[in-house]
Design a protein around this motif. Structure first.
Motif, PDB file in Angstrom:
ATOM      1  N   HIS A  84       1.041  -1.093  -0.096  1.00 55.35           N
ATOM      2  CA  HIS A  84       0.010  -0.043   0.123  1.00 55.35           C
ATOM      3  C   HIS A  84       0.762   1.287  -0.021  1.00 55.35           C
ATOM      4  O   HIS A  84       0.370   2.301  -0.196  1.00 55.35           O
ATOM      5  CB  HIS A  84      -0.828  -0.093   1.147  1.00 55.35           C
ATOM      6  N   ALA A  85       1.990   1.078   0.286  1.00 55.34           N
ATOM      7  CA  ALA A  85       3.088   2.283   0.551  1.00 55.34           C
ATOM      8  C   ALA A  85       3.457   2.738  -0.836  1.00 55.34           C
ATOM      9  O   ALA A  85       4.116   3.944  -1.123  1.00 55.34           O
ATOM     10  CB  ALA A  85       4.151   2.026   1.426  1.00 55.34           C
ATOM     11  N   ILE A  86       3.380   1.888  -1.854  1.00 63.49           N
ATOM     12  CA  ILE A  86       3.990   2.096  -3.422  1.00 63.49           C
ATOM     13  C   ILE A  86       2.932   2.491  -4.422  1.00 63.49           C
ATOM     14  O   ILE A  86       2.126   1.937  -4.523  1.00 63.49           O
ATOM     15  CB  ILE A  86       4.899   0.736  -4.029  1.00 63.49           C
ATOM     16  N   LYS A 114      -3.149   3.073   4.931  1.00 66.60           N
ATOM     17  CA  LYS A 114      -3.110   1.663   5.282  1.00 66.60           C
ATOM     18  C   LYS A 114      -1.683   1.114   5.377  1.00 66.60           C
ATOM     19  O   LYS A 114      -1.285   0.428   5.962  1.00 66.60           O
ATOM     20  CB  LYS A 114      -3.770   0.827   4.022  1.00 66.60           C
ATOM     21  N   ALA A 115      -0.745   1.965   4.502  1.00 63.16           N
ATOM     22  CA  ALA A 115       0.637   1.604   4.606  1.00 63.16           C
ATOM     23  C   ALA A 115       1.032   1.936   6.006  1.00 63.16           C
ATOM     24  O   ALA A 115       1.891   1.326   6.595  1.00 63.16           O
ATOM     25  CB  ALA A 115       1.387   2.415   3.488  1.00 63.16           C
ATOM     26  N   LYS A 116       0.654   3.152   6.468  1.00 60.64           N
ATOM     27  CA  LYS A 116       1.020   3.774   7.866  1.00 60.64           C
ATOM     28  C   LYS A 116       0.656   2.806   9.080  1.00 60.64           C
ATOM     29  O   LYS A 116       1.397   2.256   9.918  1.00 60.64           O
ATOM     30  CB  LYS A 116       0.722   5.045   8.199  1.00 60.64           C
ATOM     31  N   ARG A 140      12.034   5.964  -0.515  1.00 62.35           N
ATOM     32  CA  ARG A 140      11.248   6.968  -0.086  1.00 62.35           C
ATOM     33  C   ARG A 140       9.683   6.554   0.299  1.00 62.35           C
ATOM     34  O   ARG A 140       9.347   7.261   1.126  1.00 62.35           O
ATOM     35  CB  ARG A 140      11.362   7.861  -1.472  1.00 62.35           C
ATOM     36  N   ALA A 141       9.340   5.729  -0.482  1.00 65.22           N
ATOM     37  CA  ALA A 141       7.805   5.392  -0.254  1.00 65.22           C
ATOM     38  C   ALA A 141       7.725   4.607   1.077  1.00 65.22           C
ATOM     39  O   ALA A 141       6.740   4.825   2.046  1.00 65.22           O
ATOM     40  CB  ALA A 141       7.339   4.551  -1.244  1.00 65.22           C
ATOM     41  N   ALA A 148       5.795   5.902   4.663  1.00 65.49           N
ATOM     42  CA  ALA A 148       4.891   5.159   5.490  1.00 65.49           C
ATOM     43  C   ALA A 148       5.318   5.023   6.866  1.00 65.49           C
ATOM     44  O   ALA A 148       4.529   4.895   7.685  1.00 65.49           O
ATOM     45  CB  ALA A 148       4.523   3.863   4.964  1.00 65.49           C
ATOM     46  N   GLY A 149       6.168   5.474   7.568  1.00 62.17           N
ATOM     47  CA  GLY A 149       6.819   5.485   8.644  1.00 62.17           C
ATOM     48  C   GLY A 149       7.898   4.526   9.052  1.00 62.17           C
ATOM     49  O   GLY A 149       7.856   4.190  10.358  1.00 62.17           O
ATOM     50  N   ALA A 150       8.417   3.965   8.229  1.00 59.53           N
ATOM     51  CA  ALA A 150       9.165   2.834   8.189  1.00 59.53           C
ATOM     52  C   ALA A 150      10.635   2.981   7.985  1.00 59.53           C
ATOM     53  O   ALA A 150      10.832   3.986   7.055  1.00 59.53           O
ATOM     54  CB  ALA A 150       8.677   1.386   7.589  1.00 59.53           C
ATOM     55  N   GLN A 151      11.718   2.451   8.225  1.00 64.20           N
ATOM     56  CA  GLN A 151      12.883   2.380   7.756  1.00 64.20           C
ATOM     57  C   GLN A 151      13.237   1.568   6.724  1.00 64.20           C
ATOM     58  O   GLN A 151      12.726   0.197   6.733  1.00 64.20           O
ATOM     59  CB  GLN A 151      13.924   2.500   8.886  1.00 64.20           C
ATOM     60  N   ALA A 152      13.777   1.705   5.457  1.00 64.93           N
ATOM     61  CA  ALA A 152      14.030   0.746   4.268  1.00 64.93           C
ATOM     62  C   ALA A 152      15.703   0.512   4.128  1.00 64.93           C
ATOM     63  O   ALA A 152      16.394   1.484   4.399  1.00 64.93           O
ATOM     64  CB  ALA A 152      13.535   1.536   3.199  1.00 64.93           C
ATOM     65  N   ALA A 153      16.022  -0.710   4.165  1.00 70.84           N
ATOM     66  CA  ALA A 153      17.302  -0.957   4.165  1.00 70.84           C
ATOM     67  C   ALA A 153      17.453  -1.786   3.062  1.00 70.84           C
ATOM     68  O   ALA A 153      16.874  -2.757   2.577  1.00 70.84           O
ATOM     69  CB  ALA A 153      17.729  -1.677   5.212  1.00 70.84           C
ATOM     70  N   ARG A 154      18.615  -1.653   2.299  1.00 65.20           N
ATOM     71  CA  ARG A 154      19.026  -2.454   1.180  1.00 65.20           C
ATOM     72  C   ARG A 154      20.141  -3.262   1.294  1.00 65.20           C
ATOM     73  O   ARG A 154      21.307  -2.545   1.490  1.00 65.20           O
ATOM     74  CB  ARG A 154      19.038  -1.633  -0.291  1.00 65.20           C
TER      75      ARG A 154
END
Length: 93
Positions: free
Chosen positions: A1-3, A45-47, A79-80, A84-90
């Motif tokens: 839902h965040a994308i 919904k993503a949040k 970014r998305a 949404a309020g989360a951290q993204a790691a790659r």
């Protein structure tokens, strides 16, 4: 839902592509997108999902193939996810 898949597609690829809901292209032998999950872009919904998962200690990590177009795609995903309020790691591949 965040994308926002349609906006990401237009930003990264342009108007010459379409949103896929599978990991393979439906034109490939044996691949179909019938029955594949489809998630509408819905920041609220993503949040809520991120808050629920992160409250349980979940991390959001994704990997990509090492190709030229991967960097802008990863940046847009990150970014998305942050929005949404989360951290993204790659992970480094």
């Amino acid at each position: 839902h965040a994308i926002d898949r349609q906006a990401m597609l237009k930003t990264v690829v342009g108007d010459t592509a379409r949103v896929l809901h599978t990991q393979c292209f439906p034109g490939q032998f044996g691949c179909t997108d019938q029955g594949a999950a489809r998630y509408e872009y819905n920041p609220a919904k993503a949040k809520a999902c991120a808050a629920s998962l992160l409250g349980k200690g979940a991390d959001i990590v994704f990997t990509t193939c090492d190709v030229d177009f991967a960097t802008p795609v990863v940046q847009e995903f990150a970014r998305a996810i942050r929005k949404a309020g989360a951290q993204a790691a790659r992970p480094i591949t």
